[in-house]
Design a protein around this motif. Sequence first.
Motif, PDB file in Angstrom:
ATOM      1  N   ASN A 115      38.970  44.772  27.681  1.00  0.00           N
ATOM      2  CA  ASN A 115      39.205  43.450  27.084  1.00  0.00           C
ATOM      3  C   ASN A 115      39.373  42.350  28.121  1.00  0.00           C
ATOM      4  OD1 ASN A 115      39.072  44.566  24.532  1.00  0.00           O
ATOM      5  ND2 ASN A 115      41.284  44.727  24.299  1.00  0.00           N
ATOM      6  N   ASN A 116      39.800  42.706  29.327  1.00  0.00           N
ATOM      7  CA  ASN A 116      40.053  41.702  30.358  1.00  0.00           C
ATOM      8  C   ASN A 116      39.025  41.722  31.484  1.00  0.00           C
ATOM      9  OD1 ASN A 116      42.734  40.349  29.597  1.00  0.00           O
ATOM     10  ND2 ASN A 116      43.132  42.524  29.281  1.00  0.00           N
ATOM     11  N   GLY A 117      37.943  42.454  31.290  1.00  0.00           N
ATOM     12  CA  GLY A 117      36.829  42.414  32.234  1.00  0.00           C
ATOM     13  C   GLY A 117      37.048  43.133  33.556  1.00  0.00           C
ATOM     14  N   TYR A 118      37.952  44.085  33.609  1.00  0.00           N
ATOM     15  CA  TYR A 118      38.142  44.835  34.848  1.00  0.00           C
ATOM     16  C   TYR A 118      37.156  45.996  34.883  1.00  0.00           C
ATOM     17  CZ  TYR A 118      42.476  42.292  35.504  1.00  0.00           C
ATOM     18  OH  TYR A 118      43.395  41.303  35.687  1.00  0.00           O
ATOM     19  N   GLU A 119      36.583  46.211  36.043  1.00  0.00           N
ATOM     20  CA  GLU A 119      35.685  47.341  36.213  1.00  0.00           C
ATOM     21  C   GLU A 119      36.453  48.591  36.604  1.00  0.00           C
ATOM     22  OE1 GLU A 119      32.377  46.531  38.792  1.00  0.00           O
ATOM     23  OE2 GLU A 119      32.082  44.569  37.909  1.00  0.00           O
ATOM     24  N   PHE A 131      45.563  52.759  26.295  1.00  0.00           N
ATOM     25  CA  PHE A 131      45.891  51.340  26.352  1.00  0.00           C
ATOM     26  C   PHE A 131      45.309  50.687  27.599  1.00  0.00           C
ATOM     27  CE2 PHE A 131      48.270  47.532  27.231  1.00  0.00           C
ATOM     28  CZ  PHE A 131      48.304  46.917  25.989  1.00  0.00           C
ATOM     29  N   VAL A 132      45.433  51.346  28.740  1.00  0.00           N
ATOM     30  CA  VAL A 132      44.911  50.787  29.992  1.00  0.00           C
ATOM     31  C   VAL A 132      43.398  50.646  29.908  1.00  0.00           C
ATOM     32  CG1 VAL A 132      44.580  51.232  32.467  1.00  0.00           C
ATOM     33  CG2 VAL A 132      46.836  51.542  31.441  1.00  0.00           C
ATOM     34  N   SER A 151      34.811  42.011  40.066  1.00  0.00           N
ATOM     35  CA  SER A 151      36.211  42.045  39.642  1.00  0.00           C
ATOM     36  C   SER A 151      37.142  42.302  40.815  1.00  0.00           C
ATOM     37  CB  SER A 151      36.396  43.135  38.594  1.00  0.00           C
ATOM     38  OG  SER A 151      36.175  44.397  39.169  1.00  0.00           O
ATOM     39  N   LYS A 152      38.380  41.898  40.616  1.00  0.00           N
ATOM     40  CA  LYS A 152      39.418  42.185  41.593  1.00  0.00           C
ATOM     41  C   LYS A 152      39.767  43.662  41.481  1.00  0.00           C
ATOM     42  CE  LYS A 152      42.293  39.342  39.750  1.00  0.00           C
ATOM     43  NZ  LYS A 152      43.530  38.667  39.452  1.00  0.00           N
TER      44      LYS A 152
END
Length: 177
Positions: free
Chosen positions: A138-142, A131-132, A27-28
């Motif tokens: 949900n958006n695949g951020y690690e 929320f974060v 991930s970015k």
Amino acid sequence: MNKLSFWAAVIAIVISISTFLYVNSSSKQVYVDVNKLIDGYKRTKVVRADFEKKAKTLNANVDSLMGDWQNELKIYEKERSKMSTKELELKQELLGNKQQQINNYQQAVQKQIQEEDKKATQTVVNDINDFVKEYGENNGYELIFGASGSGNIMYASKGADLTDDILKGLNKEFDGK
């Protein structure tokens, strides 16, 4: 020799593909501006308005008590020349006790106001954190960093800033409640 070069080529291809997949799947690194989220979150304004209303009411009570005490003090100062020594001592003690009670009440009110402020702020922070976390999952951020302007993120490209996206989603969720 041909078998050896064949396997070397296969291993090289596997390593190349693995490296390519690893680089593309990682991930970015992204961040949000925590102060901007808190200031821009609609619930923050609602919570602050409620808090300010409570604080104003509590401070008005203290001001009222202080005004009553000051009026008693003025009356005492006007009438003290007509009082006996015993009456003077008694009135001074009464005024001193009342002033001490008002001071104690004022300190208790200030402590209550601080606790209410802390509780209100924590409510907003919990909403944002929840929320974060959900957004990241949900958006695949690690990992999503939180920048607060105090130097924990010194530089990040504009593309790494999720603040506006998070804020839009947060406010949309709040408006839906």
